[in-house]
Write a protein that holds these residues in place. Sequence first.
Motif, PDB file in Angstrom:
ATOM      1  N   MET A  60       0.854  -1.187   0.000  1.00  0.00           N
ATOM      2  CA  MET A  60       0.000   0.000   0.000  1.00  0.00           C
ATOM      3  C   MET A  60       0.896   1.245   0.000  1.00  0.00           C
ATOM      4  O   MET A  60       1.882   1.299   0.729  1.00  0.00           O
ATOM      5  CB  MET A  60      -0.874   0.001   1.255  1.00  0.00           C
ATOM      6  N   PRO A  88       0.267   6.338   3.453  1.00  0.00           N
ATOM      7  CA  PRO A  88      -1.014   7.044   3.620  1.00  0.00           C
ATOM      8  C   PRO A  88      -0.819   8.535   3.923  1.00  0.00           C
ATOM      9  O   PRO A  88       0.315   8.994   4.083  1.00  0.00           O
ATOM     10  CB  PRO A  88      -1.650   6.327   4.810  1.00  0.00           C
ATOM     11  N   THR A  89      -1.908   9.258   4.024  1.00  0.00           N
ATOM     12  CA  THR A  89      -1.811  10.714   4.244  1.00  0.00           C
ATOM     13  C   THR A  89      -1.443  11.035   5.696  1.00  0.00           C
ATOM     14  O   THR A  89      -0.912  12.095   5.986  1.00  0.00           O
ATOM     15  CB  THR A  89      -3.139  11.407   3.917  1.00  0.00           C
ATOM     16  N   ALA A  92       1.030  -2.891   4.774  1.00  0.00           N
ATOM     17  CA  ALA A  92       0.781  -1.482   5.087  1.00  0.00           C
ATOM     18  C   ALA A  92       1.671  -1.051   6.241  1.00  0.00           C
ATOM     19  O   ALA A  92       2.122  -1.878   7.044  1.00  0.00           O
ATOM     20  CB  ALA A  92      -0.689  -1.294   5.464  1.00  0.00           C
ATOM     21  N   THR A 118      -1.310   3.055   9.799  1.00  0.00           N
ATOM     22  CA  THR A 118      -2.216   3.417   8.700  1.00  0.00           C
ATOM     23  C   THR A 118      -3.662   3.336   9.194  1.00  0.00           C
ATOM     24  O   THR A 118      -4.065   2.327   9.770  1.00  0.00           O
ATOM     25  CB  THR A 118      -2.023   2.445   7.503  1.00  0.00           C
ATOM     26  N   GLU A 177      -8.205   4.361   5.425  1.00  0.00           N
ATOM     27  CA  GLU A 177      -7.356   4.453   4.227  1.00  0.00           C
ATOM     28  C   GLU A 177      -7.110   3.068   3.617  1.00  0.00           C
ATOM     29  O   GLU A 177      -6.985   2.926   2.409  1.00  0.00           O
ATOM     30  CB  GLU A 177      -6.031   5.153   4.563  1.00  0.00           C
ATOM     31  N   LEU A 178      -7.043   2.051   4.478  1.00  0.00           N
ATOM     32  CA  LEU A 178      -6.882   0.686   3.960  1.00  0.00           C
ATOM     33  C   LEU A 178      -8.142   0.257   3.198  1.00  0.00           C
ATOM     34  O   LEU A 178      -8.060  -0.372   2.148  1.00  0.00           O
ATOM     35  CB  LEU A 178      -6.596  -0.278   5.114  1.00  0.00           C
ATOM     36  N   HIS A 211      -8.124   1.928  -0.078  1.00  0.00           N
ATOM     37  CA  HIS A 211      -7.145   1.286  -0.971  1.00  0.00           C
ATOM     38  C   HIS A 211      -7.768   0.061  -1.643  1.00  0.00           C
ATOM     39  O   HIS A 211      -7.404  -0.294  -2.763  1.00  0.00           O
ATOM     40  CB  HIS A 211      -5.909   0.893  -0.162  1.00  0.00           C
ATOM     41  N   ARG A 253     -11.129   5.657  11.788  1.00  0.00           N
ATOM     42  CA  ARG A 253      -9.860   6.411  11.773  1.00  0.00           C
ATOM     43  C   ARG A 253      -8.801   5.726  12.629  1.00  0.00           C
ATOM     44  O   ARG A 253      -7.652   6.156  12.662  1.00  0.00           O
ATOM     45  CB  ARG A 253     -10.098   7.839  12.282  1.00  0.00           C
TER      46      ARG A 253
END
Length: 512
Positions: A39, A42-43, A317, A321, A325-326, A329, A355
């Motif tokens: 992955m 992430p942000t 990942a 993370t 977000e996962l 993805h 989150r």
Amino acid sequence: MTIFPLAGRFDPARLFSFKGGIHPETRKFLTSECAIEDMPVPTVLRVPLQQHIGVEAEPLVARDDMVLKGQLIGKARGPVSANIHAPTSGRVLAVGHFTAPHPSGLPVPTITIRPDGDDRWGDRLPRMRPESADPDEIAAQVAKAGIVGMGGATFPAAVKLNLRARYDLHTLIINGAECEPYLTCDDRLMRERAEEIADGIGIMARALGVKQVIVAIEANKPQATAAMERYHRVLGYALKIKQVPTQYPMGSEKHLVKTLTGKETPARALTAELGVVVHNAATAHAVHLAVRYGEPSISRVVTISGRGITRPANVRALIGTPVAELLAHCGGLAQEPERLLLGGPMMGQPIQNPRVPIIKGTNGILALAASETRDREVMPCIRCGLCVQVCPMGLTPFELNTRIKAGDLEGAARVGLLDCITCGCCSFTCPSNKPLVQTIHFAKGKLAEQESRKHQQEQAKRLAEARQERQEAIAAAKREAMAKRKAEMAAKKKREAEAAAAETPKNGETVK
Ligand code: SF4
Ligand code: SF4
């Protein structure tokens, strides 16, 4: 102390059965053919300081610090704890509290990092040649790398490697059972990284000083078994690759040991008392990376599955993370899930907030559709005894349930509450759909809370007593000093009086 020295006293060719257990539908086909994919960074990363059993790590960074990938950002505290490293390079947004990836949903100390996109490594740990390294050096490297049991137990791996100092160890068992339905992350890792896992196994065997190594894989993973069989000799060890029956909870440490050795681990004791140490296959892979390449534990493979996911996958990942977000993805949610879980359907925990981050022990994220869950009407217990038959710990789940419901936690503890491994076999089997394991989880949480409160009270009492002792000692010292001063003054006065008396002319004497 070794109470059951077993070295060479069990036949590694034989298999034994354990009482209880179930055979749920595995549903691994959803991801078993999905190769591990990486992955992108992430942000945001939220890295909890408590990802392991034991004491939380101490933060080493502050807000606005810039960190590099692999940099130590949380230092292990005490003998049972684990280091925490930055999963990528970036800026520390906060060192505070964030919702835990835990059913309590309570905030835990967390370092939040905004990745800078460069993914730039800092200094890695020095590489080692395990062939010539001392066992203590290997364990120290594993401790520096912050590796914990990646099968979900999250016990610091170095602490287990150091058990050789206290127990007469002879066998290392590698747990590749992965008995939870849906999960395939270990299966894929063994199929794709067998050579690296085998190397990690050899390194751990050397650190433990054991005589034999058994790699146990459930019979429903023939490709993983074949892959591991190609690397059956490492660092002078012959790895015995053994297929074990597909039965839940085969991946429980004690039940795997029973299956392979025929020996029961005493209640609340370590398998090390039988001379056996169990490590997960993914942990062996992490050990290989740490020892050969100096890479700390900053990522892991997670299975994202369930009918509620658009594209089920096995994803490597970064630790920290966010679940959201996962899921994104993997194409996001295909439908509103009935249950969103961290971990497998049997032992996983509901995700309160998407989150929350994945941590070192997170092996799966499941979005289960209504057709995959068993949420049915709860009915009264009919005393059928099925929960007792399937309990792998030999407990009476309906009795535990009755006592807990009546608020009798002490009584529940007397009939084995603390021996329960929360495997969920009882709830799975109950024809009345009683949420037995959920009730047990609740009770264990209450007991832990009571224990922690008791511990805090005892600590407060100890501190108050120590303060009083200190104050009394200070007062006694003051009294003693005052008495000494008084005595000195009295002596001085006496000496002065005597001197004055000596100088005073007596009758008939004249002063010259
Ligand atoms: S399985 Fe359910 S109904 Fe049967 S005894 Fe246990 S709790 Fe009662
Ligand atoms: S959850 Fe506990 S009580 Fe229920 S079957 Fe598993 S070990 Fe037994």
